[in-house]
Design an enzyme around this catalytic site. Structure first.
Site, PDB file in Angstrom:
ATOM      1  N   LYS A 234       0.884  -1.291  -0.177  1.00  0.00           N
ATOM      2  CA  LYS A 234      -0.021  -0.194   0.090  1.00  0.00           C
ATOM      3  C   LYS A 234       0.958   1.150  -0.011  1.00  0.00           C
ATOM      4  O   LYS A 234       2.159   1.217   0.142  1.00  0.00           O
ATOM      5  CB  LYS A 234      -0.935   0.047   1.396  1.00  0.00           C
ATOM      6  CG  LYS A 234      -1.752  -1.251   1.234  1.00  0.00           C
ATOM      7  CD  LYS A 234      -2.883  -1.191   0.069  1.00  0.00           C
ATOM      8  CE  LYS A 234      -3.583  -2.406  -0.471  1.00  0.00           C
ATOM      9  NZ  LYS A 234      -4.455  -2.894   0.258  1.00  0.00           N
TER      10      LYS A 234
HETATM   11  C1  PLP Z   1      -5.692  -4.130   0.318  1.00  0.00           C
HETATM   12  C2  PLP Z   1      -7.117  -3.722   0.226  1.00  0.00           C
HETATM   13  C3  PLP Z   1      -7.922  -3.932   1.758  1.00  0.00           C
HETATM   14  C4  PLP Z   1      -7.629  -4.890   2.764  1.00  0.00           C
HETATM   15  O1  PLP Z   1      -6.390  -4.149   3.459  1.00  0.00           O
HETATM   16  P1  PLP Z   1      -5.680  -5.122   4.598  1.00  0.00           P
HETATM   17  O2  PLP Z   1      -5.027  -4.046   5.572  1.00  0.00           O
HETATM   18  O3  PLP Z   1      -4.991  -6.123   4.058  1.00  0.00           O
HETATM   19  O4  PLP Z   1      -6.856  -5.722   5.476  1.00  0.00           O
HETATM   20  C5  PLP Z   1      -9.334  -3.259   1.681  1.00  0.00           C
HETATM   21  N1  PLP Z   1      -9.614  -2.947   0.560  1.00  0.00           N
HETATM   22  C6  PLP Z   1      -8.957  -2.727  -0.516  1.00  0.00           C
HETATM   23  C7  PLP Z   1      -9.529  -1.891  -1.559  1.00  0.00           C
HETATM   24  C8  PLP Z   1      -7.792  -3.276  -0.706  1.00  0.00           C
HETATM   25  O5  PLP Z   1      -7.091  -3.094  -1.994  1.00  0.00           O
END
Ligand code: PLP
Length: 374
Positions: free
Chosen positions: A181
């Site tokens: 991210k």
């Molecule tokens: C990565 C992602 C999540 C979840 O994130 P985590 O921290 O892995 O639980 C939720 N929504 C979207 C759109 C994502 O790309």
């Protein structure tokens, strides 16, 4: 040369802070996590931030904090990761999918009102690829129908809509610090909110429902006694993760600028290929931070393209997303009219895009795309 789909950018600052934390003897949620929360709140200019173990946990707790559960419906997009839909299912509520816009992959706000029933309690817009949804329209609809808006900002930390930072565009905003991210703590997430009424609930629910200062019970000022007032989960962040996050956050604006620069270079180099592929522009009134660089292939098999990029040219690509209604878990909910989601999924490829990419990487990727498609 192999260009992977994603590499996290971690510096000595993060490494040294983790070492310091390990040496301190306090590893789980404590001072570093509270500092990270304060820093996040200051960054986004949001009143409160509650750090948790993932964005999935952030979404789950936000829904629970607004008393969403069995018999309720939550409107969201099918064009998202499992976390968005699954967190709704955790509460016992029903996810109601509304189709996306072709311009942005984001939920088509013009279709939301038709999906509202007497059972609808919330809307979860997802800022696909780092581009905020149409929040003014979505918040107006929510206001008219007495719904809460919980933003899935897993891609959009650092972005803005009409000058307002992500974190202030919905009743609660959930972001992710997963490895790929905009900033990372390995795994992690946070809830941003200006709603005083949910903060204590969120803090309590992230730690089994024990009173909010329970983390202190092993500190000098602490007390061994605590009470479980209501059912909570084990969703806290740790100080090891926050040690990484504190330094990642300082770099967030630089990371976003680099992502935007790289995206602009891709757009320039691929601009003359509009017979073969489609690229996406930033919509008006917002700052898109390009968590992803999606393209649509007009007339070349998507799976074949990804295989050639990887096997012949050494470039890792991905697909965002397999729409949730395509998964077996969601089959029984019988969705129809998700034509744009189906159309985009058939043709979408996400190119590598991360801060540490070089201009040479981008030139090479675009040259390979031309070799394959032209
Ligand atoms: C990565 C992602 C999540 C979840 O994130 P985590 O921290 O892995 O639980 C939720 N929504 C979207 C759109 C994502 O790309």
């Amino acid at each position: 040369m192999y260009i992977p789909y994603n590499i996290a950018t971690i510096g000595d600052e993060e490494i040294n802070e983790v070492i310091e934390t390990l040496k301190s003897g306090w590893l789980t949620m404590g001072p570093k996590t509270f500092q990270f929360e304060c820093d996040l709140a200051k960054y986004s200019n949001t009143e409160h931030v509650v750090a948790v173990s993932s964005c999935t946990a952030a979404l789950h707790l936000s829904l629970l904090a607004y008393d969403i559960g069995h018999g309720d419906e939550v409107i969201t997009t099918p064009y998202t990761f499992a976390a968005t839909g699954n967190s709704i299912l955790y509460t016992g509520a029903k996810p109601v999918f509304v189709d996306i816009q072709k311009e942005s992959f984001n939920i088509n706000h013009e279709l939301i009102e038709d999906a509202i029933t007497d059972n609808t309690k919330a809307i979860i817009p997802v800022d696909f690829a780092g581009q905020p949804c149409e929040y003014d329209a979505i918040n107006d609809i929510a206001y008219d129908h007495d719904l809460v808006v919980i933003s899935d900002a897993a891609h959009s930390l650092g972005a803005k809509y009409k000058g307002k930072s992500v974190g202030n565009l919905a009743d609660a905003t959930c972001t992710s610090f997963y490895a790929t991210k905009n900033i990372t703590t390995g795994e992690g997430g946070a809830i941003f909110t200006n709603d005083d009424s949910i903060v204590d609930k969120l803090k309590c629910m992230r730690l089994h429902g024990i009173s909010k200062d329970a983390w202190k019970r092993y500190a000098k000022s602490g007390d061994w006694r605590y009470d479980i007032g209501s059912l909570g989960w084990k969703y806290n962040m740790t100080d090891i993760q926050s040690s990484i996050g504190i330094h990642q956050l300082k770099k967030l604006d630089t990371f976003c600028d680099l992502r935007i620069q790289h995206a602009n270079m891709f757009s320039k180099l691929l601009f003359d290929m509009n017979d073969e592929l489609h690229i996406f522009k930033e919509l008006p009134n917002r700052n898109h931070v390009f968590h992803l660089f999606p393209i649509l292939l007009n007339n070349y098999d998507r799976d074949e393209f990804i295989k050639e990029m990887n096997d012949v040219y050494g470039i890792g690509c991905s697909v965002h997303f397999i729409p949730l209604h395509h998964h077996t878990l969601y089959n029984h909910l019988h969705y129809d009219d998700l034509n744009n989601a189906d159309f985009m999924f058939e043709r979408e490829v996400s190119l590598p895009l991360y801060p540490s990419m070089t201009n040479e990487n981008i030139l090479y990727i675009c040259k390979c795309i031309k070799d394959i498609l032209c």
